[in-house]
Design an enzyme around this catalytic site. Sequence first.
Site, PDB file in Angstrom:
ATOM      1  N   VAL A  11    -102.533  -7.003 -20.662  1.00 32.68           N
ATOM      2  CA  VAL A  11    -102.864  -7.969 -19.617  1.00 32.68           C
ATOM      3  C   VAL A  11    -101.864  -9.120 -19.619  1.00 32.68           C
ATOM      4  O   VAL A  11    -101.317  -9.483 -18.571  1.00 32.68           O
ATOM      5  CB  VAL A  11    -104.317  -8.463 -19.812  1.00 32.68           C
ATOM      6  CG1 VAL A  11    -104.626  -9.617 -18.870  1.00 32.68           C
ATOM      7  CG2 VAL A  11    -105.294  -7.313 -19.578  1.00 32.68           C
ATOM      8  N   GLU A 149    -109.004  -9.924 -14.928  1.00 32.88           N
ATOM      9  CA  GLU A 149    -107.938  -9.003 -14.534  1.00 32.88           C
ATOM     10  C   GLU A 149    -108.542  -7.627 -14.273  1.00 32.88           C
ATOM     11  O   GLU A 149    -109.369  -7.166 -15.035  1.00 32.88           O
ATOM     12  CB  GLU A 149    -106.903  -8.938 -15.676  1.00 32.88           C
ATOM     13  CG  GLU A 149    -105.692  -8.120 -15.362  1.00 32.88           C
ATOM     14  CD  GLU A 149    -105.117  -8.462 -14.003  1.00 32.88           C
ATOM     15  OE1 GLU A 149    -104.686  -9.599 -13.813  1.00 32.88           O
ATOM     16  OE2 GLU A 149    -105.110  -7.583 -13.116  1.00 32.88           O
ATOM     17  N   PHE A 150    -108.117  -7.003 -13.196  1.00 38.57           N
ATOM     18  CA  PHE A 150    -108.675  -5.692 -12.854  1.00 38.57           C
ATOM     19  C   PHE A 150    -107.641  -4.579 -12.942  1.00 38.57           C
ATOM     20  O   PHE A 150    -107.855  -3.475 -12.440  1.00 38.57           O
ATOM     21  CB  PHE A 150    -109.277  -5.733 -11.435  1.00 38.57           C
ATOM     22  CG  PHE A 150    -110.358  -6.772 -11.288  1.00 38.57           C
ATOM     23  CD1 PHE A 150    -111.603  -6.577 -11.869  1.00 38.57           C
ATOM     24  CD2 PHE A 150    -110.127  -7.951 -10.595  1.00 38.57           C
ATOM     25  CE1 PHE A 150    -112.611  -7.542 -11.752  1.00 38.57           C
ATOM     26  CE2 PHE A 150    -111.121  -8.921 -10.471  1.00 38.57           C
ATOM     27  CZ  PHE A 150    -112.364  -8.715 -11.047  1.00 38.57           C
ATOM     28  N   LEU A 151    -106.490  -4.849 -13.567  1.00 36.30           N
ATOM     29  CA  LEU A 151    -105.442  -3.828 -13.587  1.00 36.30           C
ATOM     30  C   LEU A 151    -105.835  -2.650 -14.477  1.00 36.30           C
ATOM     31  O   LEU A 151    -106.621  -2.793 -15.412  1.00 36.30           O
ATOM     32  CB  LEU A 151    -104.105  -4.414 -14.029  1.00 36.30           C
ATOM     33  CG  LEU A 151    -103.977  -5.100 -15.380  1.00 36.30           C
ATOM     34  CD1 LEU A 151    -103.836  -4.110 -16.517  1.00 36.30           C
ATOM     35  CD2 LEU A 151    -102.761  -6.021 -15.357  1.00 36.30           C
ATOM     36  N   GLU A 153    -104.430   0.571 -16.884  1.00 30.01           N
ATOM     37  CA  GLU A 153    -103.272   1.063 -17.628  1.00 30.01           C
ATOM     38  C   GLU A 153    -102.665   2.206 -16.834  1.00 30.01           C
ATOM     39  O   GLU A 153    -103.377   2.986 -16.215  1.00 30.01           O
ATOM     40  CB  GLU A 153    -103.698   1.556 -19.013  1.00 30.01           C
ATOM     41  CG  GLU A 153    -104.119   0.417 -19.909  1.00 30.01           C
ATOM     42  CD  GLU A 153    -104.438   0.863 -21.326  1.00 30.01           C
ATOM     43  OE1 GLU A 153    -103.953   1.927 -21.755  1.00 30.01           O
ATOM     44  OE2 GLU A 153    -105.172   0.121 -21.999  1.00 30.01           O
ATOM     45  N   CYS A 258    -111.301  -0.257 -22.299  1.00 29.36           N
ATOM     46  CA  CYS A 258    -112.131  -1.168 -21.492  1.00 29.36           C
ATOM     47  C   CYS A 258    -113.532  -0.650 -21.230  1.00 29.36           C
ATOM     48  O   CYS A 258    -114.508  -1.280 -21.622  1.00 29.36           O
ATOM     49  CB  CYS A 258    -111.425  -1.455 -20.177  1.00 29.36           C
ATOM     50  SG  CYS A 258    -109.777  -2.109 -20.432  1.00 29.36           S
ATOM     51  N   LYS A 261    -115.934  -0.266 -24.304  1.00 28.21           N
ATOM     52  CA  LYS A 261    -116.171  -1.572 -24.939  1.00 28.21           C
ATOM     53  C   LYS A 261    -117.001  -2.478 -24.015  1.00 28.21           C
ATOM     54  O   LYS A 261    -117.961  -3.110 -24.447  1.00 28.21           O
ATOM     55  CB  LYS A 261    -114.808  -2.205 -25.250  1.00 28.21           C
ATOM     56  CG  LYS A 261    -114.835  -3.636 -25.714  1.00 28.21           C
ATOM     57  CD  LYS A 261    -113.459  -4.096 -26.186  1.00 28.21           C
ATOM     58  CE  LYS A 261    -112.489  -4.399 -25.059  1.00 28.21           C
ATOM     59  NZ  LYS A 261    -112.405  -5.740 -24.574  1.00 28.21           N
ATOM     60  N   LYS A 318    -105.856   8.718 -20.492  1.00 27.18           N
ATOM     61  CA  LYS A 318    -105.576   9.049 -19.094  1.00 27.18           C
ATOM     62  C   LYS A 318    -104.063   9.198 -18.967  1.00 27.18           C
ATOM     63  O   LYS A 318    -103.331   8.835 -19.894  1.00 27.18           O
ATOM     64  CB  LYS A 318    -106.113   7.975 -18.163  1.00 27.18           C
ATOM     65  CG  LYS A 318    -105.487   6.603 -18.376  1.00 27.18           C
ATOM     66  CD  LYS A 318    -106.130   5.622 -17.455  1.00 27.18           C
ATOM     67  CE  LYS A 318    -105.099   4.898 -16.652  1.00 27.18           C
ATOM     68  NZ  LYS A 318    -105.651   4.002 -15.665  1.00 27.18           N
TER      69      LYS A 318
HETATM   70  C1  UGA Z   1    -110.273   0.025 -16.266  1.00 24.02           C
HETATM   71  C2  UGA Z   1    -110.558  -0.456 -14.839  1.00 24.02           C
HETATM   72  O1  UGA Z   1    -110.332   0.615 -13.921  1.00 24.02           O
HETATM   73  C3  UGA Z   1    -109.668  -1.636 -14.473  1.00 24.02           C
HETATM   74  O2  UGA Z   1    -110.023  -2.128 -13.184  1.00 24.02           O
HETATM   75  C4  UGA Z   1    -109.884  -2.746 -15.509  1.00 24.02           C
HETATM   76  O3  UGA Z   1    -109.043  -3.856 -15.261  1.00 24.02           O
HETATM   77  C5  UGA Z   1    -109.578  -2.208 -16.897  1.00 24.02           C
HETATM   78  O4  UGA Z   1    -110.437  -1.074 -17.167  1.00 24.02           O
HETATM   79  C6  UGA Z   1    -109.817  -3.316 -17.883  1.00 24.02           C
HETATM   80  O5  UGA Z   1    -110.954  -3.777 -17.977  1.00 24.02           O
HETATM   81  O6  UGA Z   1    -108.856  -3.807 -18.479  1.00 24.02           O
HETATM   82  P1  UGA Z   1    -108.382   1.545 -17.425  1.00 24.02           P
HETATM   83  O7  UGA Z   1    -109.296   1.569 -18.608  1.00 24.02           O
HETATM   84  O8  UGA Z   1    -106.952   1.208 -17.622  1.00 24.02           O
HETATM   85  O9  UGA Z   1    -108.938   0.510 -16.320  1.00 24.02           O
HETATM   86  O10 UGA Z   1    -108.400   2.996 -16.775  1.00 24.02           O
HETATM   87  P2  UGA Z   1    -109.154   3.736 -15.581  1.00 24.02           P
HETATM   88  O11 UGA Z   1    -108.153   4.230 -14.628  1.00 24.02           O
HETATM   89  O12 UGA Z   1    -110.231   2.913 -15.034  1.00 24.02           O
HETATM   90  O13 UGA Z   1    -109.771   5.004 -16.346  1.00 24.02           O
HETATM   91  C7  UGA Z   1    -110.736   4.857 -17.368  1.00 24.02           C
HETATM   92  C8  UGA Z   1    -111.273   6.194 -17.777  1.00 24.02           C
HETATM   93  O14 UGA Z   1    -112.082   6.754 -16.759  1.00 24.02           O
HETATM   94  C9  UGA Z   1    -110.211   7.249 -18.075  1.00 24.02           C
HETATM   95  O15 UGA Z   1    -110.554   7.936 -19.259  1.00 24.02           O
HETATM   96  C10 UGA Z   1    -110.263   8.183 -16.889  1.00 24.02           C
HETATM   97  O16 UGA Z   1    -109.889   9.505 -17.211  1.00 24.02           O
HETATM   98  C11 UGA Z   1    -111.727   8.107 -16.540  1.00 24.02           C
HETATM   99  N1  UGA Z   1    -112.026   8.463 -15.124  1.00 24.02           N
HETATM  100  C12 UGA Z   1    -111.558   7.680 -14.122  1.00 24.02           C
HETATM  101  C13 UGA Z   1    -112.810   9.579 -14.837  1.00 24.02           C
HETATM  102  O17 UGA Z   1    -113.257  10.315 -15.746  1.00 24.02           O
HETATM  103  N2  UGA Z   1    -113.083   9.872 -13.538  1.00 24.02           N
HETATM  104  C14 UGA Z   1    -112.638   9.105 -12.519  1.00 24.02           C
HETATM  105  O18 UGA Z   1    -112.946   9.433 -11.342  1.00 24.02           O
HETATM  106  C15 UGA Z   1    -111.852   7.993 -12.815  1.00 24.02           C
END
Ligand code: UGA
Length: 427
Positions: A11, A149-151, A153, A258, A261, A318
Amino acid sequence: MKIAVFGTGYVGLVAGACLADLGNEVICVDVDEKKISDLKKGKIPIYEPGLEAIVKKNFEEKRLTFTINAKESIENSKIIFIAVGTPQSESGEADLKYVFQVAETIGKNANESKVIVDKSTVPIGTAKKVKEKASEFTQHKIEVVSNPEFLREGSAVKDFLEPDRVVIGSDSKEAAELIESLYKPLDCEILITSSESAEMIKYASNAFLATKISFINEIANLCEKVGADVKEVSKGMGLDNRIGKHFLDAGSGYGGSCFPKDVQALQKIAHNVGCELSIIREAENVNKKQKTIPVEKLKKEFDSLEGKKIAVLGLAFKPNTDDMREASSIEIINYLLREKAKVIAVDPIAQETAKKILSGIEYAKNPYDAAKGADALILITEWNEFLELDFEKIGREMNSKIIIDGRNIYNKENLKKLGFKYLGIGR
Ligand code: UGA
């Protein structure tokens, strides 16, 4: 604007580099000397597409600097972002010691009024506590803004520069407007709220997305029993704007630093004030179970997994990251090892991370090597590199042609034609 950013993790580094790219003068501060000296040499501590380029460019153009000198960076900056880690404590709550350490340091070194911006994910009420903490150590006015922050990874730079929304929470109109001005160049809605609401928006958003994933995973498990295909079902559901098409991909569960946790932390926050979040608790339970499904499927294909060679494609939680925190791959591989299977894994980027986390497995250079003599193949992370494989070749390499598609990325009909037994999630 002169800005200091404390914490050069995902972040902090992304925010620092992107704020510099928007024309601000940004100093990134960290206690880790090695990290700072590496950053000065252009070495980025994390794998994140696009980050290196934006860091280098802004460093060369002198809008972005790195330091371990907290005092100087505070004295030089009107706005100070806190983007340090909030690791999970044993009780499931976010541990705020680093956040409060920075607040104290800011108070001790403030040479004029300062605006502190909380970017770390913190429990509701933290902005007020940060203000109190910093104010204990200074006579100068301290205002605090919660700016979650909503970004994601893997797409962090894009998410920062092209957000769906920016949330700014503060009791001080002046401070909120100052931070709003930083984001004005971005083409998105800026929502100004109380600091408590802003802090809650972050947790509620992550918990909702995690719940959406667990919801579709449960539907997927039902689809299998009743002959529906969850890919068709989620497409049909997602076409309804009220539902939305994103985060409806069924698979082997969610991981990362994220969702797991934050889902736990929010339950703890609720519990502490006498509320129970039963939907969110179930989302977490469903997710834990979902991570076992690929191996459960495999166990039905063999009398025993003992001695069976299983090729695993993908280790990162991911695609486009080397991060394996709470990755489904860890659960799946450890389960396979408990069943005494032999595991050979491949990941384009996360293999080095995996070596620190997993033991007793082998690594392959590519999916074709992993498939050599394999009794089954499990796809866990949907990297682009794994999307278009030559399955005729893979089939020739394998001992028995069984594919568990843990992210539903493959064309099941094509694989069936090639003689594979295809097992997706909810298909
Ligand atoms: C997530 C949120 O999407 C962000 O908006 C947020 O800022 C971030 O946490 C945070 O709090 O810092 P992130 O953990 O980087 O982001 O990744 P995501 O793209 O959200 O994926 C999280 C998990 O969900 C991955 O394991 C992915 O494979 C899984 N996922 C995602 C699914 O199983 N199905 C989906 O349709 C989407």
